[in-house]
Scaffold this active site. Structure first.
Site, PDB file in Angstrom:
ATOM      1  N   ILE A  72       0.824  -1.207   0.000  1.00  0.00           N
ATOM      2  CA  ILE A  72       0.000   0.000   0.000  1.00  0.00           C
ATOM      3  C   ILE A  72       0.863   1.264   0.000  1.00  0.00           C
ATOM      4  O   ILE A  72       0.391   2.353  -0.251  1.00  0.00           O
ATOM      5  CB  ILE A  72      -0.953  -0.013   1.226  1.00  0.00           C
ATOM      6  CG1 ILE A  72      -2.094   0.980   1.041  1.00  0.00           C
ATOM      7  CG2 ILE A  72      -0.205   0.188   2.520  1.00  0.00           C
ATOM      8  CD1 ILE A  72      -3.219   0.816   2.055  1.00  0.00           C
ATOM      9  N   ASP A 118      -3.532  -1.634  -2.649  1.00  0.00           N
ATOM     10  CA  ASP A 118      -4.282  -1.778  -1.401  1.00  0.00           C
ATOM     11  C   ASP A 118      -5.098  -3.069  -1.553  1.00  0.00           C
ATOM     12  O   ASP A 118      -5.910  -3.182  -2.484  1.00  0.00           O
ATOM     13  CB  ASP A 118      -5.202  -0.557  -1.233  1.00  0.00           C
ATOM     14  CG  ASP A 118      -6.047  -0.632   0.032  1.00  0.00           C
ATOM     15  OD1 ASP A 118      -6.207  -1.746   0.587  1.00  0.00           O
ATOM     16  OD2 ASP A 118      -6.553   0.414   0.447  1.00  0.00           O
ATOM     17  N   TYR A 122      -7.060 -10.544  16.132  1.00  0.00           N
ATOM     18  CA  TYR A 122      -6.063 -11.152  15.250  1.00  0.00           C
ATOM     19  C   TYR A 122      -6.264 -12.672  15.182  1.00  0.00           C
ATOM     20  O   TYR A 122      -6.269 -13.268  14.103  1.00  0.00           O
ATOM     21  CB  TYR A 122      -4.675 -10.814  15.786  1.00  0.00           C
ATOM     22  CG  TYR A 122      -3.502 -11.335  14.999  1.00  0.00           C
ATOM     23  CD1 TYR A 122      -3.177 -10.811  13.749  1.00  0.00           C
ATOM     24  CD2 TYR A 122      -2.662 -12.321  15.531  1.00  0.00           C
ATOM     25  CE1 TYR A 122      -2.056 -11.253  13.050  1.00  0.00           C
ATOM     26  CE2 TYR A 122      -1.552 -12.770  14.847  1.00  0.00           C
ATOM     27  CZ  TYR A 122      -1.250 -12.230  13.601  1.00  0.00           C
ATOM     28  OH  TYR A 122      -0.149 -12.678  12.924  1.00  0.00           O
TER      29      TYR A 122
HETATM   30  P1  NAD Z   1       4.203  -6.339   8.647  1.00  0.00           P
HETATM   31  O1  NAD Z   1       3.257  -5.568   9.498  1.00  0.00           O
HETATM   32  O2  NAD Z   1       5.673  -6.194   8.893  1.00  0.00           O
HETATM   33  O3  NAD Z   1       3.933  -6.024   7.114  1.00  0.00           O
HETATM   34  C1  NAD Z   1       2.632  -5.900   6.581  1.00  0.00           C
HETATM   35  C2  NAD Z   1       2.717  -5.126   5.279  1.00  0.00           C
HETATM   36  O4  NAD Z   1       1.384  -4.981   4.795  1.00  0.00           O
HETATM   37  C3  NAD Z   1       3.301  -3.715   5.450  1.00  0.00           C
HETATM   38  O5  NAD Z   1       4.353  -3.503   4.526  1.00  0.00           O
HETATM   39  C4  NAD Z   1       2.110  -2.783   5.160  1.00  0.00           C
HETATM   40  O6  NAD Z   1       2.488  -1.601   4.490  1.00  0.00           O
HETATM   41  C5  NAD Z   1       1.257  -3.665   4.265  1.00  0.00           C
HETATM   42  N1  NAD Z   1      -0.157  -3.282   4.283  1.00  0.00           N
HETATM   43  C6  NAD Z   1      -0.887  -2.803   5.310  1.00  0.00           C
HETATM   44  N2  NAD Z   1      -2.144  -2.548   4.915  1.00  0.00           N
HETATM   45  C7  NAD Z   1      -2.207  -2.870   3.594  1.00  0.00           C
HETATM   46  C8  NAD Z   1      -3.236  -2.826   2.611  1.00  0.00           C
HETATM   47  N3  NAD Z   1      -4.477  -2.384   2.906  1.00  0.00           N
HETATM   48  N4  NAD Z   1      -2.940  -3.237   1.361  1.00  0.00           N
HETATM   49  C9  NAD Z   1      -1.707  -3.679   1.045  1.00  0.00           C
HETATM   50  N5  NAD Z   1      -0.681  -3.732   1.925  1.00  0.00           N
HETATM   51  C10 NAD Z   1      -0.947  -3.333   3.190  1.00  0.00           C
HETATM   52  O7  NAD Z   1       3.764  -7.880   8.751  1.00  0.00           O
HETATM   53  P2  NAD Z   1       4.666  -9.187   8.597  1.00  0.00           P
HETATM   54  O8  NAD Z   1       5.311  -9.433   9.914  1.00  0.00           O
HETATM   55  O9  NAD Z   1       5.497  -9.124   7.385  1.00  0.00           O
HETATM   56  O10 NAD Z   1       3.508 -10.292   8.476  1.00  0.00           O
HETATM   57  C11 NAD Z   1       3.045 -10.805   7.234  1.00  0.00           C
HETATM   58  C12 NAD Z   1       2.053 -11.919   7.513  1.00  0.00           C
HETATM   59  O11 NAD Z   1       2.669 -12.902   8.361  1.00  0.00           O
HETATM   60  C13 NAD Z   1       0.784 -11.474   8.259  1.00  0.00           C
HETATM   61  O12 NAD Z   1      -0.309 -12.240   7.796  1.00  0.00           O
HETATM   62  C14 NAD Z   1       1.079 -11.846   9.689  1.00  0.00           C
HETATM   63  O13 NAD Z   1      -0.106 -12.065  10.420  1.00  0.00           O
HETATM   64  C15 NAD Z   1       1.872 -13.120   9.511  1.00  0.00           C
HETATM   65  N6  NAD Z   1       2.701 -13.449  10.672  1.00  0.00           N
HETATM   66  C16 NAD Z   1       3.774 -12.690  10.997  1.00  0.00           C
HETATM   67  C17 NAD Z   1       4.529 -13.006  12.115  1.00  0.00           C
HETATM   68  C18 NAD Z   1       5.742 -12.200  12.517  1.00  0.00           C
HETATM   69  O14 NAD Z   1       6.324 -12.460  13.569  1.00  0.00           O
HETATM   70  N7  NAD Z   1       6.187 -11.243  11.710  1.00  0.00           N
HETATM   71  C19 NAD Z   1       4.178 -14.132  12.896  1.00  0.00           C
HETATM   72  C20 NAD Z   1       3.051 -14.860  12.536  1.00  0.00           C
HETATM   73  C21 NAD Z   1       2.333 -14.536  11.402  1.00  0.00           C
END
Ligand code: NAD
Length: 314
Positions: free
Chosen positions: A35, A49, A138
């Site tokens: 986004i 988005d 969540y």
């Molecule tokens: P993050 O928050 O670091 O990154 C999320 C990204 O999504 C960001 O770059 C943000 O700009 C983008 N975003 C937000 N709203 C948006 C929208 N409307 N459209 C498009 N992009 C959008 O998250 P992450 O840690 O990279 O996690 C990715 C996935 O992995 C998620 O589903 C999360 O639940 C899952 N997860 C992560 C962890 C962890 O420890 N990082 C653990 C378990 C699961």
């Protein structure tokens, strides 16, 4: 995986996963979308988005994608601040991603989380198939997401695959507002200030994994023979389980003057208390050969070395 479409690609996981996929499958074969604009532009990128299903479809079709990796989501602690927004983003984005994948017949991956478990789930060696009654928005999103992905597999034959990631630790991109973020922050503060104040209480065990193992798990699961997968959405995977005092002790081995204190955040502590102490990864090991290279000791050596280069030596 040959033509891979990634949403939320600038986040903690995506920023490193895209690089790995580009190294494996070719720079031009991975379309990164988010986004927001990236800080540095290398390889194909589009603003998207995930609530805009029409644009998502057009971009994926134009790119001639065969694989969809859906990462855009609001994480556990941030989602608790605005639950309705989290529901709309997490479920609306996933629904759009699944629909695009169904229409274009794409292999599909989206991460679930240890947050898909709740206070009534068995806490130790949490089984692959068990009670899932999470008490966070969540967690509700993650359980609903796991079920939706299974539904698309059963109903439409879509090749959906997923893991329940534990807290992920990395020196590259800061985490995006999860409950396990302390386990990243502690390394930064150890190097920058020589001390850390933990918002998670002593004795609170949670599953964790070093980012290189998490990225390899995504590749291994997506490359696995689908006929051998009994579970699909979503596999328990973990590399280690520790509590704050253990990670502090490990850091002290390298920075003897390091000190840790506690100032517990009740919101994140409540979330942590509702999650397992340690999950059982045996289904992932048996069905697609999951393995982790890094334990707490090995990860700490690498984190401190890489962060020293990043923070001190520039
Ligand atoms: P993050 O928050 O670091 O990154 C999320 C990204 O999504 C960001 O770059 C943000 O700009 C983008 N975003 C937000 N709203 C948006 C929208 N409307 N459209 C498009 N992009 C959008 O998250 P992450 O840690 O990279 O996690 C990715 C996935 O992995 C998620 O589903 C999360 O639940 C899952 N997860 C992560 C962890 C962890 O420890 N990082 C653990 C378990 C699961």
């Amino acid at each position: 995986m040959k033509r891979i479409f990634v949403t939320g690609a600038l986040g903690q996981i995506g920023s490193e996963l895209v690089d790995k996929l580009r190294n494996l499958y070719g720079e031009d074969n991975v379309l990164s979308t988010d986004i927001r604009e990236p800080n540095d532009m290398s390889g194909p990128f589009e603003i998207l988005d995930v609530s805009d299903g029409k644009k998502m479809y057009e971009l994926a079709k134009q790119f001639n994608a065969d694989t969809f990796i859906h990462l855009a989501a609001l994480l556990s602690a941030t989602a608790e601040k605005n639950p309705l927004f989290a529901w709309n983003l997490n479920m609306g984005g996933l629904m759009n991603a699944l629909e695009v994948s169904r229409e274009l017949n794409l292999q599909f991956f989206t991460p679930s989380s240890i947050g898909a478990f709740g206070p009534t789930t068995p806490k130790d060696n949490t089984p692959q198939d068990t009670l899932q009654r999470p008490t966070t928005m969540y967690g509700v999103n993650k359980v609903a997401g796991e079920l939706l992905c299974d539904y698309y597999n059963v109903r439409y034959g879509l090749d959906t695959r997923s893991v329940r990631f534990p807290g992920l630790i990395s020196y590259v991109t800061p985490p995006g507002g999860g409950t396990t973020d302390y386990a990243v922050d502690i390394y930064y503060k150890a190097i920058e200030n020589g001390q850390y104040t933990s918002y998670i209480a002593e004795g609170t065990y949670m599953d964790m994994m070093y980012m290189p193992d998490a990225l390899q798990a995504v590749v291994d699961l997506m490359e696995a023979d689908g006929s051998k997968l009994k579970h699909r959405n979503a596999f328990n995977i973990s590399a280690m389980s520790f509590e704050p005092a253990q990670i502090a002790r490990e850091i002290k081995k390298h920075i003897p003057t390091f000190e840790m204190s506690y100032d517990v955040d009740p919101v994140r502590q409540k979330i942590a208390d509702s999650w397992p102490n340690s999950i059982d990864s045996s289904a992932a090991i048996e069905e697609w050969g999951f393995k982790a290279e890094y334990d707490l000791e090995k990860m700490t050596v690498d984190m401190l070395e890489k962060l020293n280069q990043k923070l001190i030596k520039g």
